[in-house]
Scaffold this motif. Structure first.
Motif, short mmCIF file in Angstrom:
data_model
loop_
_atom_site.label_atom_id
_atom_site.label_comp_id
_atom_site.label_asym_id
_atom_site.label_seq_id
_atom_site.Cartn_x
_atom_site.Cartn_y
_atom_site.Cartn_z
N GLN A 183 0.92 -1.13 0.06
CA GLN A 183 0.03 0.04 0.12
C GLN A 183 0.81 1.26 -0.02
N ASP A 184 0.59 2.09 -0.67
CA ASP A 184 1.34 3.45 -0.67
C ASP A 184 0.56 4.58 0.10
N HIS A 185 1.26 5.14 0.91
CA HIS A 185 0.95 6.12 1.97
C HIS A 185 -0.14 7.25 1.49
N PHE A 186 0.12 7.46 0.21
CA PHE A 186 -0.51 8.66 -0.58
C PHE A 186 -1.19 9.59 0.40
N TYR A 187 -0.25 10.41 1.15
CA TYR A 187 -0.58 11.64 1.80
C TYR A 187 -0.93 12.86 1.07
N LEU A 188 -2.01 13.48 1.87
CA LEU A 188 -2.41 14.81 1.05
C LEU A 188 -0.90 15.70 0.74
N GLU A 189 -0.27 15.80 1.87
CA GLU A 189 1.07 16.48 1.52
C GLU A 189 2.19 15.54 1.21
N GLY A 190 2.83 15.58 0.30
CA GLY A 190 4.20 14.58 -0.01
C GLY A 190 5.37 15.01 0.90
N HIS A 191 6.18 14.31 0.45
CA HIS A 191 7.44 14.55 1.27
C HIS A 191 7.91 15.90 0.81
N GLU A 674 -4.00 -1.13 -5.36
CA GLU A 674 -3.16 -2.13 -5.93
C GLU A 674 -1.63 -1.75 -6.39
N LEU A 675 -0.48 -2.02 -5.89
CA LEU A 675 0.76 -1.65 -6.60
C LEU A 675 1.19 -2.60 -7.53
N TRP A 676 1.75 -1.99 -8.71
CA TRP A 676 2.12 -2.90 -9.80
C TRP A 676 3.39 -2.58 -10.38
N TRP A 677 4.33 -3.50 -10.69
CA TRP A 677 5.63 -3.26 -11.16
C TRP A 677 5.62 -4.00 -12.71
N ASP A 678 6.13 -3.17 -13.57
CA ASP A 678 6.08 -4.09 -14.82
C ASP A 678 7.48 -5.06 -14.77
N PRO A 688 -2.57 9.30 -9.06
CA PRO A 688 -3.98 8.95 -8.81
C PRO A 688 -4.71 8.21 -10.06
N SER A 689 -4.18 8.56 -11.15
CA SER A 689 -4.66 8.09 -12.33
C SER A 689 -4.63 6.35 -12.49
N THR A 690 -3.55 5.83 -11.73
CA THR A 690 -3.30 4.54 -11.76
C THR A 690 -3.58 3.78 -10.37
N TYR A 691 -3.49 4.69 -9.48
CA TYR A 691 -3.66 4.17 -8.11
C TYR A 691 -5.00 4.39 -7.31
N LYS A 692 -5.85 3.54 -7.07
CA LYS A 692 -7.24 3.87 -6.34
C LYS A 692 -7.10 3.97 -4.98
N ILE A 693 -7.30 5.13 -4.35
CA ILE A 693 -7.60 5.17 -2.84
C ILE A 693 -9.11 5.39 -2.92
N PRO A 694 -9.53 4.74 -1.51
CA PRO A 694 -11.09 5.02 -1.34
C PRO A 694 -11.31 6.61 -1.56
N LEU A 695 -12.56 6.87 -2.01
CA LEU A 695 -13.05 7.83 -2.70
C LEU A 695 -14.24 8.04 -1.21
N ALA A 696 -14.85 9.38 -1.34
CA ALA A 696 -15.86 9.62 -0.48
C ALA A 696 -17.24 8.76 -0.75
N SER A 697 -17.37 8.28 -2.03
CA SER A 697 -18.33 7.56 -2.51
C SER A 697 -18.31 5.92 -2.01
N ASP A 698 -17.03 5.63 -1.65
CA ASP A 698 -16.77 4.26 -1.12
C ASP A 698 -17.09 4.01 0.21
#
Length: 778
Positions: A183-191, A674-678, A688-698
């Motif tokens: 899982q990626d941390h996907f903070y609102l504020e990155g490093h 889901e994390l995916w390496w080629d 965000p286009s390829t990694y789906k975190i929960p939304l308000a609708s979830d």
């Protein structure tokens, strides 16, 4: 002095809901993060140049075009580091700031561009010309095992009882394996970090970090200066979740090196894509297990191996994989047990701390074999769970030989089972599934038992600094960091309660290594436990001085001096708080104290696999209901009911928010993230286009969350509260289990679904199709 017949009260204190001190700033955009700070004139910007090879040797590196790019001031490589080229938090010296000759994952920093603007630095970083001699790369657990199973650090073994005999004598046995994604941390504020050079060897760093003292230590080593030359400041982070416990070291070190080299303030903030590529994540695991049990589903023996993709360096993989074993029992007693960890080395970014710190992976593993036992016996998994709960007498010893003395899991589960109407709803769901050919429902109720304390005993300490000024206002500083979780307001409430003053008299100030030294990371759910006690200790020192002063000045016994709401009762006189503090100042009373706390009665011998690593346990339970579409694998979480134990809550409003947020983040980990390496070793899910975190609708349509308000911690914690940061995360296992039941319905619940995580729609669909085929072949 006020009349004795008045009845003063305070606004604030513990055990009552209080709003987050920065909540109004968060929602209005007025909360100041590092990137919002006004930059000093002449500030430079750094950007990392990342490798494009998963494992190989740098053959040539041409940075001429980088240096010649518009706005570029200079370029940093390993040769520009005045001290040590290392930011390894474990002292293994296996994590360079910049790769020198060998690159070990796609996205490893090789250099940094320093430019007049961030955009100039970012564009220039892509002009580098680097050639590599590629080597074979190890991308996951299977590849690492096939290559011999090299580890980044020594694994651990926990063992109790005769496992071989337990398995041999068990009436029933099963073997299996479960894959658990990262899982990626996907903070609102990155490093981000901003370093300001001082005179001589000094540097001040604003760093988005959960561990200011470690950043201080790492920057000192990178610069070749003592820690007293480095001051690290952090007021707030836009999310941490464990990812800013060690991963901020790199960015702070790069900013500091550049700041001292060019004698100008330097800021570094990577794009989201580069942030996700270059920084560590939650470890993904493969758990192999064999379990012996009887006809009632009671476990006789467990033998399991927890293998983790750790990445190229040790980072925190040792303690993370250790904690996975510590929670491989969850709430269940094993008469005989052997657990081993395999922290495997791979050519991927080094994974790191993430909310739960390995505990969630440990629990998913054990809930899998609980589920398998249920399907083997044709029983409700909840029945198997309850049959194996820790009890009393001999059924209360963990695999690491700690006795569970505060067990309330049975009561928590019983309350939730009744309030969520679990049995009635489960029967209705089974009836629904019989007549619904496409949509299938599932329900699951799972418990959580989570140990609270750092397993590295030395980290279980904290400091605080408290000043009272002449006007009665109070200044609070401590070693904990605020990442949105409400730590600052909780500790402020503790201080207000200790002095019996209104909460608005307490000023919360930024965490800084210049005020409180040698801080532990704000992690392991221990922020309130440790820093709250340290602040209370500082308050007790000042109060003792004030009592002695009042007793001497007014010739009364010390027990006649009482702290009342916003005033002090001295014998038969009551003084306003501010007036009394002014008297104390004039009486030359020291109105400042450094508080300290260390968690008592904990010890751990890793080599022996024995001890008491946890001060206490936090408990909870969640009941989740889902519906899946068997034609597409899509699903919805329809309803969730939670009862969670936070002891005697310091702030019920904050704690409820933590339970809700932790559950949703855990649900994301187990379902959509889901994390995916080629095949080249490049992370492809890096935005965000390829990694789906929960939304308000979830968020579940019905979401009932309740604190176990009858609970009070038996351990002498701050005001008998319990930690709340990590334990709720694992309540989301109920969602994975509910999805498993829904999928299993297509085979009439006769085949264990073995649904791996994350349970994406694709994986749910493949599981449904596999179960249909297996059912048809029987």
């Amino acid at each position: 002095m006020t009349a004795l017949d008045t009845k003063p009260t305070i606004k604030g204190g513990v055990h009552v809901p209080q709003k987050h001190d920065s909540g109004h700033k968060h929602v209005s955009g007025r909360a100041e993060y590092i990137d919002d700070m006004i930059e000093p004139a002449g500030t430079l910007h750094a950007y990392l140049g990342l490798s494009q090879c998963a494992h190989g040797e740098i053959e040539t590196i041409d940075l001429d075009a980088v240096r010649a790019a518009t706005g570029v001031v200079g370029v940093l490589t390993a040769t520009d580091i005045p001290g040590h080229n290392d930011v390894s938090p474990t002292g293994k010296h296996d994590e360079p700031i910049f790769a020198e000759k060998l690159v070990q994952f796609w996205g490893q920093p090789v250099f940094a561009v320093i430019a007049e603007t961030r955009e100039a630095a970012r564009r220039a970083a892509h002009k580098a010309k680097i050639t590599y001699k590629p080597f074979d790369h190890l991308g996951d657990v299977a590849a690492a095992r096939a290559a011999g199973g090299a580890v980044v650090t020594e694994g651990m073994k926990l063992e109790r009882g005769d496992v071989a005999a337990g398995l041999a004598n068990a009436k029933r046995r099963l073997k299996g394996s479960v894959t658990i994604g990262g899982q990626d941390h996907f903070y609102l504020e990155g490093h981000i970090a901003m370093a300001m050079p001082g005179e001589d060897d000094e540097v001040t760093i604003h760093s988005s970090t959960q561990h200011p003292s470690e950043v201080q230590h790492m920057v000192g080593h990178a610069l070749g200066v003592p820690s007293n030359a480095v001051n690290v400041i952090i007021r707030r982070m836009g999310g941490g979740f464990g990812g800013k416990e060690t991963q901020g070291n790199l960015f702070a070190a790069v900013a500091a090196i550049a700041a001292k080299k060019y004698n100008r303030t330097v800021k570094i903030r990577p794009d989201r894509d580069d942030d996700m590529i270059a920084t560590g994540k939650r470890h993904d695991f493969v758990v192999d297990y064999e379990v012996g049990f009887d006809d009632d589903g009671r476990i006789e023996a467990v033998d399991a191996v927890y293998a983790a993709r750790c990445g190229f360096s040790s980072d925190l993989s040792g303690p993370v994989t250790d904690r996975a074993l510590f929670h491989a029992d969850n709430a269940y007693y094993y008469p005989a047990v052997r657990l081993k960890s395999e922290p495997l080395k791979t050519n991927t970014v080094s994974n790191t701390a993430f909310r739960g710190f390995g505990g969630p992976q440990g629990m998913v593993g054990c809930e899998r074999w609980i589920e398998e036992i249920a399907y083997a016996l044709g029983k409700d998994p909840l029945e198997i769970r309850k049959a194996n709960f820790y009890g009393t007498d001999k059924r209360n010893v963990t695999p690491y030989h700690q006795v569970v003395e505060d067990n309330i899991v049975g009561r928590v589960v019983e309350q939730l089972e009744v309030e969520a109407e679990y049995q009635k709803r489960r029967a209705a769901i089974i009836d629904f599934n019989k007549t619904s050919p496409v949509l299938k429902r599932g329900i699951a109720l799972t418990p959580v038992k989570f140990g609270i304390s750092f397993t590295l005993t030395a980290y279980n300490q904290a400091g605080a600094l408290v000043h009272i000024y002449r006007d009665g206002s109070i200044h609070l500083n401590h070693g904990g960091t605020e990442m949105g979780q409400g730590l600052y307001i909780k500790v402020a409430q503790v201080l207000a309660d200790a002095f019996q003053v209104d909460l608005d008299k307490v000023k919360i100030t930024a965490t800084t290594t210049g005020k409180v030294p040698n801080t532990s990371a704000t992690a392991a759910s221990s922020g309130s436990d440790l820093n709250g006690m340290a602040a209370a200790n500082a308050a007790s020192q000042i109060k003792a001085r004030l009592v002695a002063f009042a007793a001497e000045k007014y010739s009364v016994p010390e027990d006649a001096v009482v702290f009342e709401p916003n005033c002090i009762l001295v014998g038969n006189q009551r003084f306003d708080w501010a007036d009394f503090i002014d008297q104390a100042y004039l009486g030359r009373v020291q109105l400042s104290a450094a508080g300290f706390y260390k968690t008592p009665d904990i010890h751990w011998d890793r080599a022996a696999g024995k001890g008491k690593p946890f001060f206490y346990f936090a408990y909870g339970a969640a009941c989740s209901e889902v519906v899946i579409d068997t034609l597409t694998g899509e699903y919805m979480v329809e309803r969730v009911d939670i009862v969670h134990d936070v002891g005697k809550s310091l702030n019920p409003a904050i704690d409820l928010g933590q339970v809700e947020g932790g559950f949703i983040q855990g649900m994301g980990w187990l379902t959509t993230e889901e994390l995916w390496w080629d095949d080249k070793g490049q992370l492809r899910t890096h935005a965000p286009s390829t990694y789906k975190i929960p939304l308000a609708s979830d968020v579940p349509k019905i979401f009932n969350v309740k604190l176990a308000d009858w609970s009070a911690n038996k351990a002498p914690t701050i005001r008998r509260s319990k930690a709340v940061g990590e334990p709720p995360f694992m309540l989301a296992i109920s969602v994975l289990e509910a999805l498993s039941m829904a999928a299993a319905s297509v085979a009439d619940y006769k085949i264990a679904p073995r649904l791996d995580a994350p349970a994406t729609p694709e994986r749910v669909l493949m599981t449904v199709e596999r179960l249909k085929r297996e059912a048809a072949s029987q």
